[in-house]
Design a protein around this motif. Structure first.
Motif, mmCIF file in Angstrom:
data_model
loop_
_atom_site.group_PDB
_atom_site.id
_atom_site.type_symbol
_atom_site.label_atom_id
_atom_site.label_comp_id
_atom_site.label_asym_id
_atom_site.label_seq_id
_atom_site.Cartn_x
_atom_site.Cartn_y
_atom_site.Cartn_z
ATOM 1 N N ALA A 214 0.839 -1.191 0.000
ATOM 2 C CA ALA A 214 0.000 0.000 0.000
ATOM 3 C C ALA A 214 0.877 1.246 0.000
ATOM 4 C CB ALA A 214 -0.924 -0.004 1.220
ATOM 5 N N PHE A 215 1.984 1.175 0.714
ATOM 6 C CA PHE A 215 2.964 2.262 0.719
ATOM 7 C C PHE A 215 4.294 1.715 1.206
ATOM 8 C CE2 PHE A 215 0.828 2.426 4.862
ATOM 9 C CZ PHE A 215 1.909 2.387 5.731
ATOM 10 N N ASP A 216 5.362 2.398 0.835
ATOM 11 C CA ASP A 216 6.704 2.046 1.270
ATOM 12 C C ASP A 216 7.468 3.342 1.524
ATOM 13 O OD1 ASP A 216 9.208 1.102 1.801
ATOM 14 O OD2 ASP A 216 9.389 -0.139 -0.007
ATOM 15 N N VAL A 217 7.616 3.675 2.806
ATOM 16 C CA VAL A 217 8.308 4.916 3.180
ATOM 17 C C VAL A 217 9.649 4.601 3.847
ATOM 18 C CG1 VAL A 217 6.198 6.279 3.376
ATOM 19 C CG2 VAL A 217 7.010 4.986 5.361
ATOM 20 N N SER A 218 10.223 3.467 3.454
ATOM 21 C CA SER A 218 11.488 3.048 4.056
ATOM 22 C C SER A 218 12.600 4.070 3.829
ATOM 23 C CB SER A 218 11.920 1.687 3.493
ATOM 24 O OG SER A 218 10.950 0.703 3.764
ATOM 25 N N THR A 241 4.188 -1.456 4.157
ATOM 26 C CA THR A 241 2.938 -2.080 4.597
ATOM 27 C C THR A 241 2.134 -2.556 3.403
ATOM 28 O OG1 THR A 241 2.824 -0.711 6.599
ATOM 29 C CG2 THR A 241 0.761 -1.663 5.809
ATOM 30 N N THR A 242 1.696 -3.808 3.459
ATOM 31 C CA THR A 242 0.893 -4.349 2.366
ATOM 32 C C THR A 242 -0.542 -3.838 2.480
ATOM 33 O OG1 THR A 242 0.191 -6.340 3.558
ATOM 34 C CG2 THR A 242 2.303 -6.428 2.412
ATOM 35 N N TRP A 243 -1.288 -4.020 1.406
ATOM 36 C CA TRP A 243 -2.679 -3.584 1.403
ATOM 37 C C TRP A 243 -3.496 -4.306 2.462
ATOM 38 C CZ3 TRP A 243 -4.516 0.634 -0.754
ATOM 39 C CH2 TRP A 243 -3.836 1.189 -1.841
ATOM 40 N N LEU A 244 -3.272 -5.598 2.637
ATOM 41 C CA LEU A 244 -4.037 -6.356 3.636
ATOM 42 C C LEU A 244 -3.676 -5.922 5.054
ATOM 43 C CD1 LEU A 244 -4.214 -10.030 2.286
ATOM 44 C CD2 LEU A 244 -6.050 -8.346 2.473
ATOM 45 N N GLU A 245 -2.404 -5.641 5.297
ATOM 46 C CA GLU A 245 -1.998 -5.166 6.616
ATOM 47 C C GLU A 245 -2.671 -3.833 6.937
ATOM 48 O OE1 GLU A 245 2.309 -5.466 7.662
ATOM 49 O OE2 GLU A 245 2.469 -6.368 5.669
#
Length: 283
Positions: A214-218, A241-245
Motif C-alpha cells: 500500500a505504501f513504502d516509506v522506508s 505495509t501491504t494492502w491487507l496489513e
C-alpha cells in the motif's frame, strides 16, 4: 520498549490492584491469617504465566518457516482478541471489581481457606496469561525478544511499586483516567500486532499480497533509524505495509476505538485512590 512498558504497567497494575483489594479486605475482616494462602495462589499464577511465556517462545522452534509464521499469526490474532476483551471488560466492571472480589473471598475463605489461593491464582493468572501472550506477539512483531522483555519487566516493576504505595496510602492516582487512556493506547498497539499477524499469514502463504504494498516509506523512515525503531517499538509501524496489513489496521483500530471511548463515556470508571479502596473493601 515503550509499548511493552505500557503493557507491563497496565496489566501489572490490574493484577496488583486485585491483590491489594484482597489484602485490604482480609485485614479489615480480621482474616489476615489467610494472607499466606493468598500469596500461594499469586505465586502459582506468576509461575504459570512464566511457563506459558516460555512455551510460546521455545515451542514453535524446529517447525518449518511456514508453520512458525502460521502459528505466530494465529497467536497474534488471539492476543489481539484477548486485549480487546480486557480493555472493554475493565471499562465495564471496574466500578464493581471490589464488591465482586469481596463476594469471592467470603465464599472461598471458609474451612481451611485454600479456596482463597484459588481466587488469587485465577484473578492474577488471567492477567498474567494475557500479558505473556500479548508480549510474545509484540516481541514477534518487533523482531526482538530481549528489548520487549526488558520494557515489560520495567512496567511490571513500576506497577508493583505503585501497588505497594497505594496499599500504604502514600500515593493517590486517578486510576479511572489511567485505565481509560492506557486502554486507548493498547488498542492502537493491538492494531499494529494485528497488522503483523496478517504479515505472518502472508509469509506462510495463507493470505496473498505479500509483495503488494500500500505504501513504502522506508527511504524516509529507515527501519534502522532511531525514529523508525521508536515507531516500530511503540506503534508496531512498518515502513513497508501491504494492502491487507493496512486494511486490517483500519478495520480494527477506528471502530474499536470508537466503541471503547463510547463505552467509557456511558459508564465512567470511578477514580480510585488508596483511601477509597480501603473504604470500599471494608464497607
Amino acid at each position: 520498549m515503550t509499548a511493552n512498558y505500557l503493557i507491563g504497567l497496565r496489566e501489572g497494575l490490574e493484577a496488583t490492584l486485585i491483590v491489594v483489594l484482597l489484602m485490604a479486605y482480609l485485614a479489615k475482616s480480621g482474616r489476615s491469617h489467610l494472607l499466606p494462602k493468598l500469596w500461594v495462589g499469586v505465586g502459582i499464577a506468576v509461575a504459570a504465566s512464566i511457563g506459558f511465556g516460555a512455551l510460546l517462545s521455545f515451542g514453535p522452534r524446529g517447525l518449518t518457516f511456514e508453520a512458525q509464521e502460521a502459528i505466530g499469526g494465529s497467536l497474534s490474532v488471539m492476543a489481539v482478541g484477548l486485549v480487546t476483551w480486557m480493555v472493554f471488560w475493565m471499562a465495564r466492571t471496574a466500578r464493581t471489581l471490589g464488591s465482586d472480589l469481596r463476594s469471592q473471598v467470603d465464599l472461598k475463605a471458609g474451612g481451611s481457606g485454600w479456596g482463597l489461593a484459588v481466587v488469587g491464582a485465577v484473578a492474577v493468572g488471567r492477567e498474567g496469561l494475557e500479558t505473556a501472550l500479548f508480549l510474545w506477539a509484540a516481541a514477534q512483531s518487533a523482531g526482538s525478544s530481549t528489548t520487549p522483555l526488558i520494557g515489560a519487566l520495567l512496567g511490571i516493576g513500576t506497577a508493583v511499586a505503585l501497588g505497594a504505595l497505594l496499599h500504604r496510602g502514600v500515593l493517590k492516582i486517578n486510576l479511572g483516567k489511567f485505565f481509560t487512556w492506557s486502554g486507548a493506547a493498547l488498542i492502537v498497539i493491538a492494531g499494529g500486532v494485528l497488522a503483523y499477524a496478517i504479515h505472518d499469514f502472508q509469509e506462510a502463504g495463507i493470505l496473498p499480497g505479500l509483495h503488494s504494498l500500500a505504501f513504502d516509506v522506508s527511504a524516509a523512515v529507515p527501519p534502522s533509524s532511531w525514529y523508525g525503531t521508536l515507531l516500530k517499538g511503540t506503534l508496531n509501524f512498518s515502513p513497508a505495509t501491504t494492502w491487507l496489513e493496512g486494511a486490517a489496521w483500519l478495520l480494527y483500530v477506528p471502530p474499536v476505538m470508537f466503541f471503547y471511548l463510547r463505552s467509557n463515556r456511558r459508564t465512567p470508571t470511578a477514580a480510585a485512590t488508596p483511601r477509597p479502596v480501603r473504604a470500599a473493601v471494608g464497607s
